[in-house]
Design an enzyme around this catalytic site. Structure first.
Site, PDB file in Angstrom:
ATOM      1  N   LEU A 113       0.832  -1.188  -0.064  1.00 36.47           N
ATOM      2  CA  LEU A 113       0.060  -0.007  -0.077  1.00 36.47           C
ATOM      3  C   LEU A 113       0.872   1.242   0.061  1.00 36.47           C
ATOM      4  O   LEU A 113       0.204   2.487  -0.068  1.00 36.47           O
ATOM      5  CB  LEU A 113      -0.887   0.091   1.041  1.00 36.47           C
ATOM      6  CG  LEU A 113      -1.890  -1.198   1.326  1.00 36.47           C
ATOM      7  CD1 LEU A 113      -2.838  -1.005   2.413  1.00 36.47           C
ATOM      8  CD2 LEU A 113      -2.900  -0.832   0.265  1.00 36.47           C
ATOM      9  N   ARG A 114       2.087   1.148  -0.243  1.00 33.40           N
ATOM     10  CA  ARG A 114       2.994   2.212  -0.145  1.00 33.40           C
ATOM     11  C   ARG A 114       2.806   3.039  -1.046  1.00 33.40           C
ATOM     12  O   ARG A 114       2.674   4.338  -1.354  1.00 33.40           O
ATOM     13  CB  ARG A 114       4.453   1.862   0.087  1.00 33.40           C
ATOM     14  CG  ARG A 114       5.340   2.970   0.203  1.00 33.40           C
ATOM     15  CD  ARG A 114       6.811   2.685   0.891  1.00 33.40           C
ATOM     16  NE  ARG A 114       6.795   2.021   1.905  1.00 33.40           N
ATOM     17  CZ  ARG A 114       7.659   1.132   2.602  1.00 33.40           C
ATOM     18  NH1 ARG A 114       8.563   0.789   1.873  1.00 33.40           N
ATOM     19  NH2 ARG A 114       7.846   0.955   4.005  1.00 33.40           N
ATOM     20  N   GLY A 115       2.492   2.670  -2.330  1.00 31.09           N
ATOM     21  CA  GLY A 115       2.170   3.210  -3.684  1.00 31.09           C
ATOM     22  C   GLY A 115       0.887   4.115  -3.411  1.00 31.09           C
ATOM     23  O   GLY A 115       1.048   5.323  -3.557  1.00 31.09           O
TER      24      GLY A 115
END
Length: 342
Positions: free
Chosen positions: A279-281
């Site tokens: 989910l870093r993107g």
């Protein structure tokens, strides 16, 4: 005599790089910026120009680590131990810009025993390293793709925790080390380790100017700066002041930027379409879009802001398929086109 840096607003072209640097200046939580491209395209010039452009920051007087008076929860142990009287004392300092040389030793990076005090006075004192100097500023690594693996591992640990821990030679020190990591390099000289690549919030590409007008303008401005740096800087002082005021205003309005549900869904759909891992993107893309909205002076973050920052936020997070030679940027642009309402 104070060094004169090339003005940020005088840099010709390279709009994606300049926008990415401004975004992390407004919201450091976006993460660092990775600048890959041809040699001689102004990568290091832009980074140093940004640091010189930014307004000075407030620090605790006498603090070795530069603690922020407005964030007592993040004080170092020394500032916490001195209590409320220390909180009233603050000073303004320039935003630090620290170079991490490729050949730097681990002691120089993290800090080590102060040998001079040890030999002269028999005291075990800690000499802060580059990570301490970069706290609340920028840590710049040129040719970051050539950085030694042991330094990469060290940076990953500190970047994840925001704290540098040194325990050696009878010394035990723990101090804050939160900085914006800026890396530059030439992709032809080697790839970056995936673990470190993922730590950069934005990845931008810079290229040699292709138009005659841009090349001539670059040469004319470079010659003027080389001939008389102070006169050149003075000629751009008004533009620099305007941009500095815009950054200050953007920081002030950042927390009030509205992000509607439709924008959140658009970000999630885009990352799902591209198949980004984790989910870093999404989180980085959302933060960058919100910072861009703040910079533009609007109070609402919408799909146009997402589209503007999606390539630098996502191109380095795509899974690599050796049988698919489509450029990562083109993939992101195609996904945006498919998701944008007609």
């Amino acid at each position: 005599m104070t060094a004169v840096h090339y003005p940020f607003t005088a840099i010709v072209g390279q709009e994606e790089m300049k926008r990415a640097l401004l975004i992390v200046a407004i919201d450091p939580a976006v993460g660092g910026v990775l600048v890959f491209g041809d040699r001689g395209t102004g990568k290091s010039t832009a980074v140093r120009a940004l640091a010189a452009l930014l307004p000075p920051m407030r620090t605790m007087a006498g603090c070795r680590w530069g603690c922020d008076p407005a964030e007592p929860h993040a004080f170092c142990a020394e500032c916490r131990s001195r209590g409320a009287t220390r909180r009233r004392r603050a000073k303004l300092v320039a935003v630090p810009m620290v170079d991490l040389p490729l050949g730097a030793t681990e002691d120089r990076v993290v800090g080590a025993l102060d040998l001079e005090r040890a030999l002269a006075h028999g005291e075990r004192a800690f000499e802060p390293g580059l990570l301490a100097r970069a706290h609340r500023g920028f840590l710049y690594i040129d040719e970051v793709n050539l950085l030694d693996d042991h330094l990469v591992d060290l940076l990953l640990d500190v970047a994840a925790s925001g704290e540098n821990v040194v325990e050696r030679e009878g010394i035990s020190v723990r101090h804050p080390a939160r900085f914006v990591l800026i890396g530059s390099g030439n992709p032809e000289e080697g790839e970056l380790r995936p673990q470190l690549l993922d730590r950069f919030g934005l990845s931008v590409e810079v290229r040699t100017p292709e138009t005659l007008a841009e090349r001539v303008t670059v040469m004319r401005r470079h010659e003027a700066f080389t001939r008389d740096p102070r006169a050149f800087a003075a000629a751009w002082a008004e533009a620099e002041a305007r941009l500095r005021d815009e950054i200050i205003a953007a920081r002030a309005r950042l927390g009030a930027i509205e992000v509607p549900e439709t924008t959140l869904e658009h970000v999630a759909r885009l990352c799902m379409r591209l198949g980004t891992d984790g989910l870093r993107g999404e989180l980085t893309l959302l933060r960058a879009a919100r910072a861009l909205a703040a910079l533009e002076g609007t109070m609402r973050c919408d799909e146009s802001h997402v589209a503007a920052v999606a390539p630098p936020a996502l191109r380095h997070r795509l899974r690599r398929n050796p049988l698919d030679e489509t450029l990562a940027t083109i993939k992101v642009e195609r996904a945006l086109a498919e998701l944008m309402p007609s």
